[in-house]
Design an enzyme around this catalytic site. Structure first.
Site, PDB file in Angstrom:
ATOM      1  N   ARG A 104       1.014  -0.934   0.234  1.00 46.59           N
ATOM      2  CA  ARG A 104       0.256   0.266  -0.142  1.00 46.59           C
ATOM      3  C   ARG A 104       1.041   1.562   0.082  1.00 46.59           C
ATOM      4  O   ARG A 104       1.726   1.695   1.070  1.00 46.59           O
ATOM      5  CB  ARG A 104      -0.694  -0.320   1.226  1.00 46.59           C
ATOM      6  CG  ARG A 104      -2.035  -1.411   1.510  1.00 46.59           C
ATOM      7  CD  ARG A 104      -2.434  -0.738   2.210  1.00 46.59           C
ATOM      8  NE  ARG A 104      -2.952  -0.097   3.227  1.00 46.59           N
ATOM      9  CZ  ARG A 104      -3.387   0.807   4.729  1.00 46.59           C
ATOM     10  NH1 ARG A 104      -4.647   0.312   4.602  1.00 46.59           N
ATOM     11  NH2 ARG A 104      -2.824   0.710   5.545  1.00 46.59           N
ATOM     12  N   THR A 108      -1.171   7.465  -0.119  1.00 48.85           N
ATOM     13  CA  THR A 108      -2.651   7.402  -1.297  1.00 48.85           C
ATOM     14  C   THR A 108      -2.873   5.824  -1.302  1.00 48.85           C
ATOM     15  O   THR A 108      -4.674   5.610  -0.675  1.00 48.85           O
ATOM     16  CB  THR A 108      -2.475   7.062  -3.009  1.00 48.85           C
ATOM     17  OG1 THR A 108      -1.647   5.774  -3.461  1.00 48.85           O
ATOM     18  CG2 THR A 108      -1.319   8.299  -3.838  1.00 48.85           C
ATOM     19  N   ASP A 200       0.926  -3.531  12.614  1.00 50.22           N
ATOM     20  CA  ASP A 200       1.193  -3.948  10.232  1.00 50.22           C
ATOM     21  C   ASP A 200       2.028  -5.462  10.857  1.00 50.22           C
ATOM     22  O   ASP A 200       2.635  -6.050  11.120  1.00 50.22           O
ATOM     23  CB  ASP A 200       2.444  -2.335  10.400  1.00 50.22           C
ATOM     24  CG  ASP A 200       2.413  -3.194   8.896  1.00 50.22           C
ATOM     25  OD1 ASP A 200       3.536  -4.549   8.376  1.00 50.22           O
ATOM     26  OD2 ASP A 200       2.997  -2.366   7.920  1.00 50.22           O
ATOM     27  N   ASP A 203       5.276  -6.161   9.701  1.00 46.70           N
ATOM     28  CA  ASP A 203       6.106  -5.623   9.909  1.00 46.70           C
ATOM     29  C   ASP A 203       6.330  -6.818  11.196  1.00 46.70           C
ATOM     30  O   ASP A 203       7.577  -7.660  12.084  1.00 46.70           O
ATOM     31  CB  ASP A 203       6.285  -4.180  10.542  1.00 46.70           C
ATOM     32  CG  ASP A 203       5.876  -3.437   9.589  1.00 46.70           C
ATOM     33  OD1 ASP A 203       7.346  -4.162   9.002  1.00 46.70           O
ATOM     34  OD2 ASP A 203       6.521  -2.280   9.308  1.00 46.70           O
TER      35      ASP A 203
END
Ligand code: PRP
Ligand code: URA
Length: 209
Positions: A104, A108, A200, A203
């Protein structure tokens, strides 16, 4: 009519609580992602076709059933989807594995594709697209659009946490795709992260932050 299932099995809810905990380290996080993937896979394979066979038990010959040999493919969305592959293959070991690389754009929130390698005979297969996080839905929608161009028999999306926004968007973009997730969370925050979510996923799986 496609199916949307939010899995509320106690084992899944328990494992998900540990997964969400900020103090859970990468080793345990990876193991839990894999275990939850196995449990979701169990439900997502409920409609696999069976065929009759005859088996000789130590007592007598009996008619019983085996999988009819439907061809399957697992396609993780890189990176975080990789964490679900082993858990899927634990139940469907002969499935082929394709890969779609998307990230991603942090500004945006739109998916950027950087890799796509799918089984050559994907048009003969049912495809399980796996990614733990369905946030805006952009990555899943884009991955499924790419896979559909290759004409697979049917597609299911298996995730772990979905935001309402992502679930709606995926349903709207691909109404023929069955969706299985472990939790439907509250919302997205201003950065496109799922609330409460787990942070995340990539991660945390790979220990990159
Ligand atoms: C995460 C996650 C999904 C995507 C979900 O990947 O694994 O692929 O975000 O967000 P969306 O529904 O808004 O598209 P990310 O882009 O962080 O890449 P990574 O897995 O390589 O870390
Ligand atoms: N991707 C993640 O890994 N986590 C989120 O909450 C949203 C997108």
């Amino acid at each position: 009519m496609s199916k949307i299932l939010i899995m509320d099995h106690p084992l899944i809810q328990h494992k998900l609580s540990i997964l969400r905990d900020v103090n859970t380290g990468s080793k345990e996080f990876r193991a839990l992602i894999s275990e939850i993937a196995t449990l979701i896979c169990y439900e997502a394979t409920r409609d696999l076709p069976l065929e009759d066979v005859e088996v000789e038990t130590p007592i007598c010959v009996t008619k019983t059933k085996v999988l009819a040999g439907k061809k399957l493919a697992v396609v993780p969305i890189l990176r975080a989807g990789l964490g679900m592959v082993d858990g899927m293959l634990a139940l469907v070991p002969s499935a082929r594995v394709g890969h779609i690389g998307l990230y991603r754009d942090p500004d945006t929130l739109m998916p950027v594709e950087y890799y796509c390698k799918l089984p050559a005979d994907i048009e003969e297969r049912e495809v399980f697209v796996v990614d733990p996080m369905l946030a805006t839905g952009g990555s899943a929608i884009d991955a499924i659009t790419q896979i559909k161009k290759r004409g697979p028999k049917h597609i299911k999306f298996l995730g772990i946490i979905a935001a309402p926004e992502g679930l709606e968007a995926l349903k709207k973009a691909h109404p023929d795709v069955d969706i299985f997730v472990a939790s439907l969370d509250e919302k997205l925050n201003d950065h496109g992260y799922i609330v409460p979510g787990l942070g995340d996923a990539g991660d945390r799986i790979f220990g990159t932050k």
